[in-house]
Design a protein around this motif. Structure first.
Motif, PDB file in Angstrom:
ATOM      1  N   ALA A  43     -55.274  -5.152 -89.330  1.00 60.40           N
ATOM      2  CA  ALA A  43     -54.114  -6.044 -89.410  1.00 60.40           C
ATOM      3  C   ALA A  43     -53.393  -6.118 -88.070  1.00 60.40           C
ATOM      4  N   LEU A  44     -53.259  -4.987 -87.384  1.00 59.94           N
ATOM      5  CA  LEU A  44     -52.585  -4.990 -86.089  1.00 59.94           C
ATOM      6  C   LEU A  44     -53.448  -5.663 -85.015  1.00 59.94           C
ATOM      7  N   GLU A  45     -54.767  -5.540 -85.152  1.00 53.58           N
ATOM      8  CA  GLU A  45     -55.646  -6.296 -84.264  1.00 53.58           C
ATOM      9  C   GLU A  45     -55.322  -7.789 -84.333  1.00 53.58           C
ATOM     10  N   ARG A  46     -55.175  -8.299 -85.573  1.00 53.30           N
ATOM     11  CA  ARG A  46     -54.899  -9.726 -85.748  1.00 53.30           C
ATOM     12  C   ARG A  46     -53.515 -10.086 -85.225  1.00 53.30           C
ATOM     13  N   ILE A  47     -52.524  -9.231 -85.469  1.00 51.42           N
ATOM     14  CA  ILE A  47     -51.164  -9.497 -85.007  1.00 51.42           C
ATOM     15  C   ILE A  47     -51.128  -9.555 -83.484  1.00 51.42           C
ATOM     16  N   ASN A  48     -51.784  -8.603 -82.839  1.00 51.40           N
ATOM     17  CA  ASN A  48     -51.723  -8.512 -81.389  1.00 51.40           C
ATOM     18  C   ASN A  48     -52.710  -9.435 -80.695  1.00 51.40           C
ATOM     19  N   GLY A  49     -53.738  -9.877 -81.422  1.00 49.22           N
ATOM     20  CA  GLY A  49     -54.744 -10.729 -80.800  1.00 49.22           C
ATOM     21  C   GLY A  49     -55.588  -9.980 -79.791  1.00 49.22           C
ATOM     22  N   VAL A  50     -55.741  -8.673 -79.990  1.00 49.36           N
ATOM     23  CA  VAL A  50     -56.489  -7.817 -79.066  1.00 49.36           C
ATOM     24  C   VAL A  50     -57.392  -6.912 -79.895  1.00 49.36           C
ATOM     25  N   PRO A  51     -58.670  -6.769 -79.536  1.00 52.43           N
ATOM     26  CA  PRO A  51     -59.548  -5.852 -80.281  1.00 52.43           C
ATOM     27  C   PRO A  51     -59.006  -4.428 -80.271  1.00 52.43           C
ATOM     28  N   ALA A  52     -59.279  -3.705 -81.332  1.00 53.32           N
ATOM     29  CA  ALA A  52     -58.763  -2.339 -81.433  1.00 53.32           C
ATOM     30  C   ALA A  52     -59.204  -1.490 -80.258  1.00 53.32           C
ATOM     31  N   ALA A  53     -60.460  -1.643 -79.840  1.00 49.59           N
ATOM     32  CA  ALA A  53     -60.970  -0.812 -78.747  1.00 49.59           C
ATOM     33  C   ALA A  53     -60.196  -1.029 -77.452  1.00 49.59           C
ATOM     34  N   ALA A  54     -59.652  -2.232 -77.265  1.00 53.67           N
ATOM     35  CA  ALA A  54     -58.907  -2.532 -76.040  1.00 53.67           C
ATOM     36  C   ALA A  54     -57.518  -1.913 -76.053  1.00 53.67           C
ATOM     37  N   HIS A  55     -57.071  -1.420 -77.216  1.00 53.15           N
ATOM     38  CA  HIS A  55     -55.788  -0.720 -77.295  1.00 53.15           C
ATOM     39  C   HIS A  55     -55.906   0.745 -76.861  1.00 53.15           C
ATOM     40  N   LEU A  56     -57.009   1.368 -77.211  1.00 51.29           N
ATOM     41  CA  LEU A  56     -57.102   2.815 -77.176  1.00 51.29           C
ATOM     42  C   LEU A  56     -56.914   3.378 -75.770  1.00 51.29           C
ATOM     43  N   GLY A  57     -56.039   4.396 -75.696  1.00 46.48           N
ATOM     44  CA  GLY A  57     -55.750   5.039 -74.433  1.00 46.48           C
ATOM     45  C   GLY A  57     -54.742   4.306 -73.571  1.00 46.48           C
ATOM     46  N   ARG A  58     -54.216   3.197 -74.066  1.00 46.83           N
ATOM     47  CA  ARG A  58     -53.273   2.399 -73.275  1.00 46.83           C
ATOM     48  C   ARG A  58     -51.909   2.384 -73.962  1.00 46.83           C
ATOM     49  N   THR A  59     -50.861   2.097 -73.200  1.00 46.55           N
ATOM     50  CA  THR A  59     -49.514   2.004 -73.756  1.00 46.55           C
ATOM     51  C   THR A  59     -49.276   0.605 -74.314  1.00 46.55           C
ATOM     52  N   ILE A  60     -48.182   0.462 -75.044  1.00 47.87           N
ATOM     53  CA  ILE A  60     -47.843  -0.855 -75.590  1.00 47.87           C
ATOM     54  C   ILE A  60     -47.606  -1.846 -74.454  1.00 47.87           C
ATOM     55  N   GLY A  61     -46.904  -1.417 -73.416  1.00 46.84           N
ATOM     56  CA  GLY A  61     -46.623  -2.307 -72.306  1.00 46.84           C
ATOM     57  C   GLY A  61     -47.869  -2.787 -71.601  1.00 46.84           C
ATOM     58  N   GLU A  62     -48.908  -1.938 -71.558  1.00 44.53           N
ATOM     59  CA  GLU A  62     -50.162  -2.328 -70.924  1.00 44.53           C
ATOM     60  C   GLU A  62     -50.940  -3.324 -71.773  1.00 44.53           C
ATOM     61  N   VAL A  63     -50.822  -3.200 -73.085  1.00 43.09           N
ATOM     62  CA  VAL A  63     -51.549  -4.102 -73.983  1.00 43.09           C
ATOM     63  C   VAL A  63     -50.762  -5.372 -74.249  1.00 43.09           C
ATOM     64  N   LEU A  64     -49.438  -5.238 -74.428  1.00 39.31           N
ATOM     65  CA  LEU A  64     -48.582  -6.364 -74.814  1.00 39.31           C
ATOM     66  C   LEU A  64     -47.393  -6.451 -73.853  1.00 39.31           C
ATOM     67  N   PRO A  65     -47.593  -6.980 -72.669  1.00 36.65           N
ATOM     68  CA  PRO A  65     -46.506  -6.999 -71.681  1.00 36.65           C
ATOM     69  C   PRO A  65     -45.341  -7.901 -72.054  1.00 36.65           C
ATOM     70  N   ASP A  66     -45.533  -8.834 -72.990  1.00 42.56           N
ATOM     71  CA  ASP A  66     -44.468  -9.768 -73.350  1.00 42.56           C
ATOM     72  C   ASP A  66     -43.782  -9.406 -74.667  1.00 42.56           C
ATOM     73  N   VAL A  67     -43.910  -8.163 -75.095  1.00 45.31           N
ATOM     74  CA  VAL A  67     -43.244  -7.688 -76.309  1.00 45.31           C
ATOM     75  C   VAL A  67     -42.194  -6.647 -75.927  1.00 45.31           C
ATOM     76  N   ASP A  68     -40.978  -6.834 -76.444  1.00 42.87           N
ATOM     77  CA  ASP A  68     -39.901  -5.867 -76.222  1.00 42.87           C
ATOM     78  C   ASP A  68     -40.025  -4.744 -77.250  1.00 42.87           C
ATOM     79  N   VAL A  69     -40.231  -3.538 -76.787  1.00 39.78           N
ATOM     80  CA  VAL A  69     -40.441  -2.408 -77.691  1.00 39.78           C
ATOM     81  C   VAL A  69     -39.393  -1.340 -77.416  1.00 39.78           C
TER      82      VAL A  69
END
Length: 273
Positions: A43-69
């Motif tokens: 579900a989060l893959e679909r929300i973020n539009g990024v494959p799960a593997a591309a998330h792993l080991g990275r921060t939110i800012g690195e994966v989603l630079p246009d999201v305020d967290v």
């Protein structure tokens, strides 16, 4: 999507986690102590539009630079173990018809170490709330207008009430002008191609009162060049909105070219006729 254990990371059964949360309609992410992704459900893959593997080991800012967290909230949960809610907004890589999306998340510290965040999109709810606030604001304006404009039958007083109503709610300066209704025998005809109006009401924020007074108060005749904003408004019978970023635009919108320097001096950058 599972990630292999990294050295020094507390053991976490990601296979069990995926079996439990993989089918959840809510987005689920697990982070390590440095707030780097360890697990992302479909579900989060679909929300973020990024494959799960591309998330792993990275921060939110690195994966989603246009999201305020609210990283501060996430770090507090890691520090004291108290669950907290947070709201985030922005744009992900997923296609969306709205410019800004909103999510509500719940943060929980895991016994094995790290942090779990469960997020649900609330964009529609947020947009509806903002639309309702705008509608209430418009109704309040209409209510205020109904009781503050037209309190007498005097046209000049009504024009001044209208200018006063606009400032400061909608503008820093407001003027109301009318076509002069004078005896043809005493009327001073404007030059060819010039529109002459009679200023009937003026209102400004306090800091602009003195500079604006130089342009003329109620009773002053104002001559407009043919392609100024006010004649264009009257000719088209619809509002003219001007964003005055350069002297060329300001010169075209102003009553006369000589006004450009004075308008620039008071910081005029946009106008509506």
């Amino acid at each position: 999507m599972q990630a292999e254990e990294h050295a020094g990371r507390p053991p976490l059964d990601l296979a069990w986690l995926d079996a439990l949360l993989g089918g959840s309609p809510a987005g689920v992410a697990v982070f390590d102590g440095d707030l780097r992704y360890v697990y992302v459900n479909p579900a989060l893959e679909r929300i973020n539009g990024v494959p799960a593997a591309a998330h792993l080991g990275r921060t939110i800012g690195e994966v989603l630079p246009d999201v305020d967290v609210r990283l501060d909230v996430m770090r507090r949960v890691l520090a004291d173990g108290r669950p907290r809610d947070l709201t985030t907004s922005g744009r992900t890589w997923a296609d969306s018809a709205v410019e800004r999306r909103y999510w509500r998340g719940a943060c929980h510290r895991l016994q094995e170490g790290g942090l779990m965040v469960i997020a649900q999109e609330i964009t529609a709810t947020q947009n509806e709330r903002e639309e309702l606030l705008r509608a209430r604001s418009y109704l309040t304006l209409l209510d205020n207008a109904a009781v503050s404009i037209g309190t007498t039958l005097d046209a000049g007083a009504t024009c001044q009430e209208l200018a006063d109503f606009v400032v400061p709610v909608m503008a820093d300066v407001a003027v109301v002008e009318m076509i002069p209704e004078e005896d043809v025998r005493t009327r001073r005809e404007p030059p060819p191609g010039v529109l002459r109006l009679r200023r009937a009401g003026v209102a400004t924020v306090p800091e602009l009162a003195d500079p604006v007074a130089r342009f003329g108060g109620p009773g002053t005749d104002i001559d407009y060049q043919e392609d100024a904003a006010v004649p264009r408004c009257l000719a088209a019978d619809e509002p003219v909105i001007e964003n005055l970023y350069g002297d060329e635009q300001l010169g075209r919108s102003a009553p006369t070219p000589e006004r450009v320097g004075a308008y620039r001096a008071i910081g005029l950058h946009s106008a509506v006729a």
